[in-house]
Enzyme design. Structure first.
Site, PDB file in Angstrom:
ATOM      1  N   ARG A 106      39.422  50.496  36.082  1.00 58.37           N
ATOM      2  CA  ARG A 106      38.216  50.462  35.250  1.00 58.37           C
ATOM      3  C   ARG A 106      38.581  50.211  33.796  1.00 58.37           C
ATOM      4  O   ARG A 106      37.841  50.593  32.894  1.00 58.37           O
ATOM      5  CB  ARG A 106      37.463  51.782  35.365  1.00 58.37           C
ATOM      6  CG  ARG A 106      38.333  52.918  34.935  1.00 58.37           C
ATOM      7  CD  ARG A 106      37.649  54.203  34.716  1.00 58.37           C
ATOM      8  NE  ARG A 106      38.679  55.227  34.838  1.00 58.37           N
ATOM      9  CZ  ARG A 106      38.518  56.472  34.567  1.00 58.37           C
ATOM     10  NH1 ARG A 106      37.365  56.904  34.157  1.00 58.37           N
ATOM     11  NH2 ARG A 106      39.505  57.326  34.693  1.00 58.37           N
ATOM     12  N   GLY A 152      34.474  50.493  38.427  1.00 59.04           N
ATOM     13  CA  GLY A 152      35.067  49.969  37.203  1.00 59.04           C
ATOM     14  C   GLY A 152      34.333  50.385  35.950  1.00 59.04           C
ATOM     15  O   GLY A 152      34.625  49.905  34.848  1.00 59.04           O
ATOM     16  N   ASP A 200      50.977  58.631  36.838  1.00 57.34           N
ATOM     17  CA  ASP A 200      50.271  57.478  36.251  1.00 57.34           C
ATOM     18  C   ASP A 200      49.570  57.859  34.951  1.00 57.34           C
ATOM     19  O   ASP A 200      49.064  56.994  34.241  1.00 57.34           O
ATOM     20  CB  ASP A 200      49.264  56.888  37.253  1.00 57.34           C
ATOM     21  CG  ASP A 200      48.324  57.931  37.818  1.00 57.34           C
ATOM     22  OD1 ASP A 200      48.811  58.893  38.446  1.00 57.34           O
ATOM     23  OD2 ASP A 200      47.102  57.809  37.629  1.00 57.34           O
ATOM     24  N   ASP A 219      45.043  59.424  28.908  1.00 61.44           N
ATOM     25  CA  ASP A 219      44.117  59.660  30.022  1.00 61.44           C
ATOM     26  C   ASP A 219      43.503  61.049  29.975  1.00 61.44           C
ATOM     27  O   ASP A 219      43.852  61.949  30.743  1.00 61.44           O
ATOM     28  CB  ASP A 219      44.790  59.390  31.375  1.00 61.44           C
ATOM     29  CG  ASP A 219      44.662  57.906  31.743  1.00 61.44           C
ATOM     30  OD1 ASP A 219      44.224  57.130  30.881  1.00 61.44           O
ATOM     31  OD2 ASP A 219      44.996  57.535  32.877  1.00 61.44           O
TER      32      ASP A 219
HETATM   33  P1  AMP Z   1      42.580  58.306  36.376  1.00 60.75           P
HETATM   34  O1  AMP Z   1      41.501  59.261  36.698  1.00 60.75           O
HETATM   35  O2  AMP Z   1      42.321  57.571  35.088  1.00 60.75           O
HETATM   36  O3  AMP Z   1      43.968  58.858  36.393  1.00 60.75           O
HETATM   37  O4  AMP Z   1      42.477  57.170  37.478  1.00 60.75           O
HETATM   38  C1  AMP Z   1      43.165  57.131  38.693  1.00 60.75           C
HETATM   39  C2  AMP Z   1      42.978  55.756  39.316  1.00 60.75           C
HETATM   40  O5  AMP Z   1      41.619  55.539  39.696  1.00 60.75           O
HETATM   41  C3  AMP Z   1      43.317  54.603  38.388  1.00 60.75           C
HETATM   42  O6  AMP Z   1      43.888  53.578  39.140  1.00 60.75           O
HETATM   43  C4  AMP Z   1      41.974  54.211  37.844  1.00 60.75           C
HETATM   44  O7  AMP Z   1      41.947  52.885  37.365  1.00 60.75           O
HETATM   45  C5  AMP Z   1      41.084  54.398  39.064  1.00 60.75           C
HETATM   46  N1  AMP Z   1      39.693  54.640  38.682  1.00 60.75           N
HETATM   47  C6  AMP Z   1      39.204  55.715  38.062  1.00 60.75           C
HETATM   48  N2  AMP Z   1      37.872  55.597  37.854  1.00 60.75           N
HETATM   49  C7  AMP Z   1      37.496  54.399  38.360  1.00 60.75           C
HETATM   50  C8  AMP Z   1      36.252  53.687  38.456  1.00 60.75           C
HETATM   51  N3  AMP Z   1      35.108  54.179  37.979  1.00 60.75           N
HETATM   52  N4  AMP Z   1      36.271  52.467  39.025  1.00 60.75           N
HETATM   53  C9  AMP Z   1      37.415  51.954  39.515  1.00 60.75           C
HETATM   54  N5  AMP Z   1      38.609  52.566  39.464  1.00 60.75           N
HETATM   55  C10 AMP Z   1      38.661  53.776  38.899  1.00 60.75           C
HETATM   56 MG    MG Z   2      44.848  57.553  34.728  1.00 64.77          MG
END
Ligand code: AMP
Ligand code: MG
Length: 491
Positions: free
Chosen positions: A91, A124, A250, A260
């Site tokens: 996203r 996204g 990540d 993040d």
């Molecule tokens: P995070 O919560 O930022 O650590 O995200 C973990 C994974 O989920 C990453 O690959 C993000 O890009 C993906 N992700 C989180 N929220 C979304 C969303 N709304 N749409 C698509 N991918 C997402």
């Molecule tokens: Mg992340």
């Protein structure tokens, strides 16, 4: 006049499997709700032009500025200990890099700008609440002097996103030294792509650890550098009561910035087991676990770098273990020095560690507010009056015993009371982004389209070490009915 971004795109010049080229998805009717003008100037961007309707369209991903080469970065990662070989920017879209006024290369990324090839289930998009939370907390961390990504802007998209309910959609413009994560290395290592690991390591060295390039063994020096910065970063988190909440690999930046901001939060009452995140059921990322987890994440990074260390696997492991072994000392040194500063101690004596630990134990048993205890101690250091610190303890007698020892200890040092007070007030903030305040700001924005509370909170948090009498209430912990016990990722 259109806003000009002097973009460079060094990450987009890396091999094609490092990313996916993808443009942001246009949105209905973007509206700028916040622009970080000082940061825009620092980045060499014109804040007046960014604030025009055309600027808002760029910040919403509706219009791609000249010179951008939009990409979604590939990465993998351990999420709560489970390896996921492909995550990637699902996203977020990197527009490009600019060189800031200090000569530092910085990524400009849109978060919530639509689907990418890495969006597996998600849309996204980002909801307004998490965008405001990240804006507030990242800028608060910056004002506290803690390495962090920054927030350049927040726009609402004019579209709704579906979460548990329909919520207003928003896009955050995030600025980072880079978006290279431990998980980025894992992406290539998991595919046995040693060339990819090497090219990423070379890029990270050039960008974040230029001294490592001159070292006898650059890749060892890279790991050493990341270990040192993460040890320092986590010590700083603990010293202000910050809980990241999702320390997955990540979400662990190679540059050593906090990155993040999801269900992150600051502690009110001191309790080392504090967890806010609704998804952290086992307390893996609890306040006091953060140093251990940082080392765990760094160990995953070291595993990726082994093929670059030596062709002899045993030797490579031995070298990696030696470097990882430095984490404990680096963390302990940074942490210990931080506690000394917080307690106004200019020298080190035997027994100092116990003095710190006994205060923390007393705080934990007496529901003492973490931030206020140290701020009130700082105030009292100037006039030998510990009453307001004492008032933070349910059983003040416990504090009194400790305060006698502390007063004796500081009496050993030559600094004046005024000098000690000033030094303590410069490291013990009055204002942190308290959870109940952050939630109240989000509610006003989401429910009433009212951004005045958001602006006011940002103003207060931009000077965390100043008293700001007009905003004194922002220093207060929540009333029992205002307490926020859980935070959510909101993705
Ligand atoms: P995070 O919560 O930022 O650590 O995200 C973990 C994974 O989920 C990453 O690959 C993000 O890009 C993906 N992700 C989180 N929220 C979304 C969303 N709304 N749409 C698509 N991918 C997402
Ligand atoms: Mg992340």
């Amino acid at each position: 006049m259109t806003v000009h971004f002097p973009f460079q795109n060094t990450y987009a010049a890396l091999p094609a499997n490092f990313f996916a080229r993808v443009a942001p998805t246009p949105v209905a009717s973007p509206r700028l709700i916040k622009l970080n003008r000082p940061l825009a100037v620092q980045l060499g961007l014109d804040p007046d032009l960014l604030a025009t309707p055309e600027g808002a369209e760029i910040l919403a991903g509706k219009r791609v500025p000249d010179g951008a080469d939009p990409i979604a970065m590939a990465y993998a990662g351990h999420q709560f200990g489970q390896f996921v070989p492909q995550l990637g920017d699902g996203r977020a879209i990197l527009l490009g890099e600019v060189i800031d006024k200090d000569g530092v290369r910085r990524d400009i990324q849109l978060k919530g700008s639509g689907p990418t090839p890495f969006s597996r289930r998600g849309d996204g998009r980002a909801a307004l609440g998490p965008v405001l939370r990240e804006y507030i907390v990242s800028e608060a961390m910056f004002a506290l002097g803690i390495p962090t990504t920054r927030s350049l802007a927040a726009v609402i998209t004019g579209e709704n996103v579906m979460r548990e309910t329909m919520l207003p959609g928003a896009v955050l413009t995030r600025v980072a030294a880079s978006h290279i994560r431990v998980g980025t290395f894992q992406f290539f290592a998991a595919r046995g792509d040693t060339d990819g690991v090497r090219q990423l390591a070379d890029h990270a060295i050039a960008r974040h650890y230029p001294d490592a390039a001159k070292a006898e063994r650059p890749y060892h020096a890279l790991l050493q550098g990341v270990v040192a910065r993460q040890a320092d970063l986590v010590a700083r988190w603990l010293l202000v009561g910050f809980i990241h909440g999702v320390m997955n690999t990540d979400n662990c930046s190679i540059s050593g910035e906090t990155i993040d901001y999801g269900p992150c939060a600051f502690m009110d009452d001191y309790n080392p087991a504090t967890v806010f995140s609704s998804i952290d059921e086992q307390g893996r990322y609890a306040y006091a676990n953060q140093p251990r987890i940082a080392l765990w994440n760094l160990t995953r990074l070291a595993e990726c770098l082994l093929p670059l260390f030596s062709d002899d696997k045993d030797k490579a492991i031995e070298q990696a273990q030696f470097i990882l072994g430095e984490f404990a000392e680096k963390f302990t040194t940074a942490f210990g020095a931080g506690w000394h500063r917080k307690l106004g101690l200019f020298t080190t004596q035997d027994g100092d560690d116990a003095l710190v630990q006994d205060l923390l134990d007393a705080m934990a048993k007496n529901d003492a507010d973490f931030t206020l205890t140290f701020r009130r101690l700082s105030d009292g250091a100037g006039n030998a009056d510990d009453d307001s610190a004492r008032a933070q303890f349910t059983d003040p007698a416990v504090f009194d015993e400790w305060a006698v020892r502390w007063r004796q200890r500081i009496a050993d040092e030559p600094q004046s009371a005024a000098e000690r007070q000033a030094a303590m007030r410069a490291v013990n903030p009055a204002f942190i982004p308290r959870n109940h305040r952050v939630e109240a700001v989000i509610q006003a924005a989401v429910n009433n389209d009212d951004y005045a509370p958001f602006e006011e909170l940002l103003t207060v948090l931009s000077k965390p070490f100043e008293d700001q009498p007009a905003f004194a209430a922002y220093a207060d912990p929540p009333m029992p009915d205002e307490r926020v016990l859980q935070t959510f990722c909101g993705t």
